[in-house]
Enzyme design. Sequence first.
Site, PDB file in Angstrom:
ATOM      1  N   LYS A 114       0.863  -1.180   0.000  1.00 49.10           N
ATOM      2  CA  LYS A 114       0.000   0.000   0.000  1.00 49.10           C
ATOM      3  C   LYS A 114       0.897   1.226   0.000  1.00 49.10           C
ATOM      4  O   LYS A 114       2.001   1.180   0.547  1.00 49.10           O
ATOM      5  CB  LYS A 114      -0.847   0.036   1.272  1.00 49.10           C
ATOM      6  N   HIS A 153       1.334   8.287   7.790  1.00 55.25           N
ATOM      7  CA  HIS A 153       2.657   7.727   8.074  1.00 55.25           C
ATOM      8  C   HIS A 153       3.729   8.805   8.154  1.00 55.25           C
ATOM      9  O   HIS A 153       4.825   8.558   8.640  1.00 55.25           O
ATOM     10  CB  HIS A 153       3.044   6.701   7.005  1.00 55.25           C
ATOM     11  N   HIS A 180       0.824   6.921   3.331  1.00 54.84           N
ATOM     12  CA  HIS A 180      -0.032   8.099   3.214  1.00 54.84           C
ATOM     13  C   HIS A 180       0.375   9.140   4.248  1.00 54.84           C
ATOM     14  O   HIS A 180       1.316   8.908   5.021  1.00 54.84           O
ATOM     15  CB  HIS A 180      -1.505   7.714   3.340  1.00 54.84           C
TER      16      HIS A 180
HETATM   17  N1  ARG Z   1       1.573  -1.097  10.378  1.00 58.55           N
HETATM   18  C1  ARG Z   1       0.721  -0.340  11.248  1.00 58.55           C
HETATM   19  C2  ARG Z   1      -0.033   0.737  10.457  1.00 58.55           C
HETATM   20  O1  ARG Z   1       0.432   1.197   9.428  1.00 58.55           O
HETATM   21  C3  ARG Z   1       1.463   0.345  12.353  1.00 58.55           C
HETATM   22  C4  ARG Z   1       2.280  -0.559  13.231  1.00 58.55           C
HETATM   23  C5  ARG Z   1       2.538   0.039  14.545  1.00 58.55           C
HETATM   24  N2  ARG Z   1       3.440  -0.696  15.370  1.00 58.55           N
HETATM   25  C6  ARG Z   1       3.149  -1.730  16.131  1.00 58.55           C
HETATM   26  N3  ARG Z   1       4.118  -2.304  16.816  1.00 58.55           N
HETATM   27  N4  ARG Z   1       1.938  -2.175  16.231  1.00 58.55           N
HETATM   28  O2  ARG Z   1      -1.086   1.163  10.907  1.00 58.55           O
END
Ligand code: ARG
Length: 567
Positions: A126, A132, A129
Site C-alpha cells: 500500500k 505515516h 499516506h
Molecule cells: N503497520 C501499522 C499501520 O500502518 C502500524 C504498526 C505500529 N506498530 C506496532 N508495533 N503495532 O497502521
Amino acid sequence: MPDTLHLGLDHFDVQIRSALAQALGLEKDSLKLERPRDEKMGEFAFPCFRFAKEKKTNPAELAKKLAGELSVEFVAPSAAGPFLNFRVEPAALVKRVASDVSKPNYGCGNLEGKVVVEYSSPNIAKPMHVGHLRTTVIGAALSRLANRAGHEVVRINHLGDWGSQFGKLVAAWNRWGSEEKLSVEPIDHLLELYVRYHKEEENDESLPAAAKVAFQELESGENNKTRVIWKRFTEYSLREFNHIFDRLGSTFDFVRGESWYEDQLDPLIDWLESTGVLEESDGATIVDLKDHGIKTPCLVKTAHGTTLYATRDLAAAKSRWEEFQFERALYVVGAEQNLHFQQFTTVLKKAGCEWASRIEHISFGLIRLQEGKLSTREGRILSLTEVLDRAVELAAEIIEEKNPELDHKEAVSEQVGVGAIIFHDLKHQRNKDVVFNWGEVLSFEGDTGPYLQYSHARCCAILRKADRPAPSIDSIDLGLLSDSPELFVALGRYPQALREAWEKREPMILAQHLLKIASAGNAFYHEKRVLGESEELESARLCAIDLLRKTLGDGLGILGVPTPEEM
Ligand code: ARG
C-alpha cells in the site's frame, strides 16, 4: 534535573540551585527554577510558596530574606512578591554561553542505557499516506533527541507485512496480476488488486477460499510459490518506502516486518499459557483485562487458530526485551491504536513482565488536509509522495520568485519543500491534530521551516561575505558582545530545550525554541551591523553569527530539517 547538557544557561541554574539548597537545607536536585513572567526581571525565578510553608513564614518574607542572604557569582537575586528572581550579569552570561556553545559537546547529555524507538512501520503493498508522515518524522526526531541525551538508540521499522490480508492479495494476484504493471508501478498495481479483491469477494465464493489457502501456504513457512510472490511484494514496497525515507532523512537499524516474529508466535502462546493468563472464549484464545480496568479482552488466537496483530506485537516486545534489555521502548503510532497498546502492554504486565512498564506508546493526532484542490487529486487520499512533491513544487516557485539566480535550485527546492513539511509537523504538540494549509506550511515568514532555514542561510551568507574563516571564540573580545544578552540567553537555553523535548517526548519544545533563537538572531543582525565595523567588533559579531548558525543548524538537524547554505 538529572543531566546538564553541557551547559549554557544551565550552568547558572545549577549554581543558583546549589545556593538555594544550602540556604534552605534541601537537596539541590529537589529544586526547580522557572522563568520570570517578564524577561526584564531576569533569567530565572524561584517561587517561594512551598518552602515558606515549611519554614513557617510567608512567601514574600522568605523571598526577601533569601535575596539578602544568597551569594552566587555573577548573579543578582531580587525579591518580587513571593518570587525570587535572578539576573545574570550580561558580560558573564555572554562569556559562559559563547564558550559552551562553541564546544563540540554542547547539548550532549550523559544518560545511559538503550532506547528502542519503533516508528514509521507502514504496511507493504500500500502507498504510504500522510498519516505515516507523522510517525516517520516524530520517530526520527525522538531518536535523535534520545541519542543526544546520551542514550544508545535502536531504530526499528515494524513493517506491516503479515496477516490474512496477504492471503487475499496473493489470491487477487493469482487471478488478475500483471507482471508488467508490477514492474512499472508496483504499489499502484497491488493496491488495485486489493481493492478489486474486496469488490469481487461478495459475488465470488471461490475468492475467500483461495485467500484462505494462500494465507495457510504463507503461514506454513515453506518456500512455496505464495511465499515467493509475497517476498517480491515486500521488496517492491520497500524500494518505494526507502525512497521516501531518504527524502525524509529517516534511517533504521532494523527493518523487521511483523513476519519476522512468525516463528516466535507458538512459543509466545505457550509462554502465556504457562503464566496462566490465557482463557478460552467462543473457541478463541484471549486474555481478559477487566481486572486491569480494560473492558475489551486482548485476542491472541482466533477460533480458526490464526494469530493476530496483538499476538505479533506481544512477540515483538518480548523479543526486543530479550535482545536489547532496553531502558525504554517507544512506539510512535497514531492515537487510533491507543486501545491496542493498552491491551498488549497490560497482557505483558499481567503475565509478570516487570519490564513492560518501560514501554511507551508515543501517540499522535491526525493530519487533516485543508479542503480545496490542493488537498486531493482526482478525489482520492493524497499519498505521502504527492504531498512531498507538491511542497517541493511550491518551494521551487517561491525560490524562482525570490532568488532566481540561485545555484542548485532543484536540490534547494527539495530541501525547502521537505523541510517545510517536517517542521510543520513537529512544531505542534504531537497529540493535537494538525491542519494542513499549504500557504502556511511554506511561508518564508512566521513559524515555519523555511523561515528557520532562511535564518540559518542568512548566517551562512554573512560569513561568506566576510570572506575569512569565522573567528574562534578565543580570538575575540567577548566583552564586545555584552550588549546582546538576548541572543545568548536564547542560545544558552538550547540544552534545556533539548532536555525537555526528550523528557516529555515532545519535539515541539525544540521546534519552538529554535523559533525563539531565530527571532533573537534576526533582531541581532538587524540591529547591529556585522560587516564593515572595526576589525575587533566585526570579529566579535561574526563569531556570534557563527554560533547562531551552528546552533540553528544543529537543532534543525535533530528535527530532520535540511539546512541549505543558500536559498
Ligand atoms: N503497520 C501499522 C499501520 O500502518 C502500524 C504498526 C505500529 N506498530 C506496532 N508495533 N503495532 O497502521
